[in-house]
Design a protein around this motif. Structure first.
Motif, mmCIF file in Angstrom:
data_model
loop_
_atom_site.group_PDB
_atom_site.id
_atom_site.type_symbol
_atom_site.label_atom_id
_atom_site.label_comp_id
_atom_site.label_asym_id
_atom_site.label_seq_id
_atom_site.Cartn_x
_atom_site.Cartn_y
_atom_site.Cartn_z
ATOM 1 N N GLY A 87 34.711 32.901 50.634
ATOM 2 C CA GLY A 87 34.913 32.308 49.308
ATOM 3 C C GLY A 87 36.304 32.492 48.759
ATOM 4 O O GLY A 87 37.273 32.001 49.328
ATOM 5 N N GLY A 88 36.425 33.240 47.679
ATOM 6 C CA GLY A 88 37.660 33.349 46.894
ATOM 7 C C GLY A 88 38.907 33.656 47.696
ATOM 8 O O GLY A 88 39.922 32.951 47.574
ATOM 9 N N ARG A 91 39.959 30.793 49.782
ATOM 10 C CA ARG A 91 40.531 29.705 48.985
ATOM 11 C C ARG A 91 41.986 30.015 48.629
ATOM 12 O O ARG A 91 42.839 29.146 48.688
ATOM 13 C CB ARG A 91 39.727 29.483 47.699
ATOM 14 C CG ARG A 91 38.350 28.902 47.958
ATOM 15 C CD ARG A 91 37.630 28.562 46.660
ATOM 16 N NE ARG A 91 38.243 27.405 45.997
ATOM 17 C CZ ARG A 91 38.050 26.138 46.381
ATOM 18 N NH1 ARG A 91 37.273 25.881 47.404
ATOM 19 N NH2 ARG A 91 38.618 25.147 45.727
ATOM 20 N N ARG A 92 42.242 31.265 48.291
ATOM 21 C CA ARG A 92 43.617 31.621 47.968
ATOM 22 C C ARG A 92 44.500 31.449 49.199
ATOM 23 O O ARG A 92 45.569 30.849 49.136
ATOM 24 C CB ARG A 92 43.698 33.076 47.482
ATOM 25 C CG ARG A 92 45.116 33.456 47.119
ATOM 26 C CD ARG A 92 45.348 34.932 46.868
ATOM 27 N NE ARG A 92 46.647 35.297 47.431
ATOM 28 C CZ ARG A 92 47.785 35.200 46.748
ATOM 29 N NH1 ARG A 92 47.798 34.799 45.496
ATOM 30 N NH2 ARG A 92 48.929 35.517 47.326
#
Ligand SMILES: Nc1ncnc2c1ncn2[C@@H]1O[C@H](COP(=O)(O)OP(=O)(O)OP(=O)(O)O)[C@@H](O)[C@H]1O
Ligand SMILES: [Mg+2]
Length: 369
Positions: A87-88, A91-92
């Motif tokens: 996830g996060g 994405r970064r």
């Protein structure tokens, strides 16, 4: 296989990197058909076995690397996300990658459905930007107890400044002992790394020279697959084939396969079988392996290669090639350069030139008697 030392060393490195220790990866060099790509594939299997994420990229003759890296690393991130549901952080990292690829001249339109994250990898200085990328990805991997291996084939096509940037960039991640590394392969010129990058390269990589097999390895490579089917090679048949192939893996494979097909058999492959095989296998190699490399060469390139062949199978002096062609060294300079650029030849030392394809001298003599 006969490449046990390289495989064992790579496995140790992969394990060390996962533990947060230093480990030296490998840049394999060697002539055409010696088994570099096969060995990179072995590294891939090792890495996957150790829980790594892996991508393979192959540099083409134009030598561009940045966009290949960007798409390779994108695939790594997407695979990590799919498997580990990160996830996060992914994405970064994808955002950093997007900003990176926006900076590549004629870069790829990566369909990355995230906002670009500007800063870590988009300065326009390739070394610094690659450092930013490798660190970003390495940290994601570390945080999720995994590692990343990129294998890069045909790395000799990359020019010296780009190669330098790659080494310097990776060095940053290596200083932080992040679990991300590269294993590369290419023709012998690949070892030309200069300046500061040279010191870094020596710390991060070993440079195994992959060559023909030893006698015992060659015999094993022929005998093992045959023995699995209950077939034996007679000693004189083996001896003859080792001589004809010079123990080069690709030739052993081709001649061995054809002898298998041609042999009267059922239990043995004999000297007579091999003798009947050699002209057929040679013709096949000429039409395939050798001809694909000479398909588009010019008349003057052909004469240059033929003159080299006249002087021997190994490295020869460029000045002697020129003399044989009754030209000045300067006059044949452009031909020499274009043969090196297309990677048909390389210069092992100043003033010397050599074929990148084993037994190429014999082929040239058959082609231009
Ligand atoms: N260790 C080995 N033992 C026996 N045969 C091998 C070995 N390694 C490679 N070969 C044979 O040689 C062939 C060529 O190997 P590979 O494609 O890896 O060469 P390469 O060094 O990558 O050549 P190129 O520079 O042309 O890409 C393989 O398809 C295989 O048949
Ligand atoms: Mg290869």
């Amino acid at each position: 296989m006969g490449r046990d030392a390289e495989i064992a060393a790579m496995d140790v490195t992969l394990q060390r990197l996962l533990r947060g220790a230093n480990g030296r990866s490998q840049l394999l060099t060697g002539l055409r058909g010696v088994g570099k790509t096969v060995l990179l594939n072995e590294f891939e299997d090792l890495a996957r076995g150790r829980g790594y994420f892996h991508e393979h990229i192959e540099v083409s003759e134009d030598g561009s690397l940045a966009s290949l890296l960007a798409s390779g690393l994108r695939r790594v991130l997407l695979a990590m996300d799919a498997k580990k549901r990160i996830g996060g952080a992914v994405r970064r990292a994808l955002g950093v990658l997007k900003a990176f690829s926006l900076r590549i001249p004629n870069g790829p339109e990566l369909s990355i459905d995230v906002e670009a994250v500007f800063g870590p990898a988009d300065s326009g200085d390739l070394a610094a930007d690659l450092a930013g990328l490798f660190v970003e990805l390495g940290e994601v991997a570390r945080a999720h107890d995994t590692g990343i291996l990129l294998t890069i084939d045909e790395l000799h096509y990359v020019d010296v400044p780009t190669m330098t940037a790659l080494i310097v960039g990776l060095h940053r991640a290596s200083q932080l002992t992040l679990p991300i590394t590269i294993a590369g392969a290419g023709l012998p010129t690949l070892t030309i790394v200069t300046g500061e990058a040279k010191t870094y390269a020596e710390r991060m990589f070993t440079f195994p020279r992959i060559g023909s097999l030893s006698r015992d390895q060659a015999i094993e490579a022929l005998q093992t697959p045959a023995a699995d089917e209950g077939v034996l090679w007679t000693d004189d048949a083996l001896e003859y084939l080792l001589g004809v192939t010079d123990c080069f893996p690709y030739f052993l494979q081709q001649f061995g396969q054809l002898a298998w097909d041609i042999a009267d058999g059922p239990e043995a492959i004999t000297l007579a079988d091999v003798e009947r095989t050699v002209p057929v296998a040679t013709a096949e190699l000429d039409d395939g392996f050798f001809r694909v490399r000479t398909g588009s060469i010019s008349e003057s390139e052909r004469s240059y290669l033929r003159a080299m062949a006249e002087l021997g199978s190994g490295p020869v002096r460029s000045s002697e090639v020129a003399t044989l062609l009754r030209k000045s060294p300067k006059g044949v300079g452009p031909v020499r350069d274009s043969l090196i650029k297309s990677a048909l030849c390389y210069s092992p030392r100043y003033g010397e030139i050599a074929f990148t394809v084993p037994l190429f001298d014999q082929y040239m003599k058959r082609w231009v008697p």
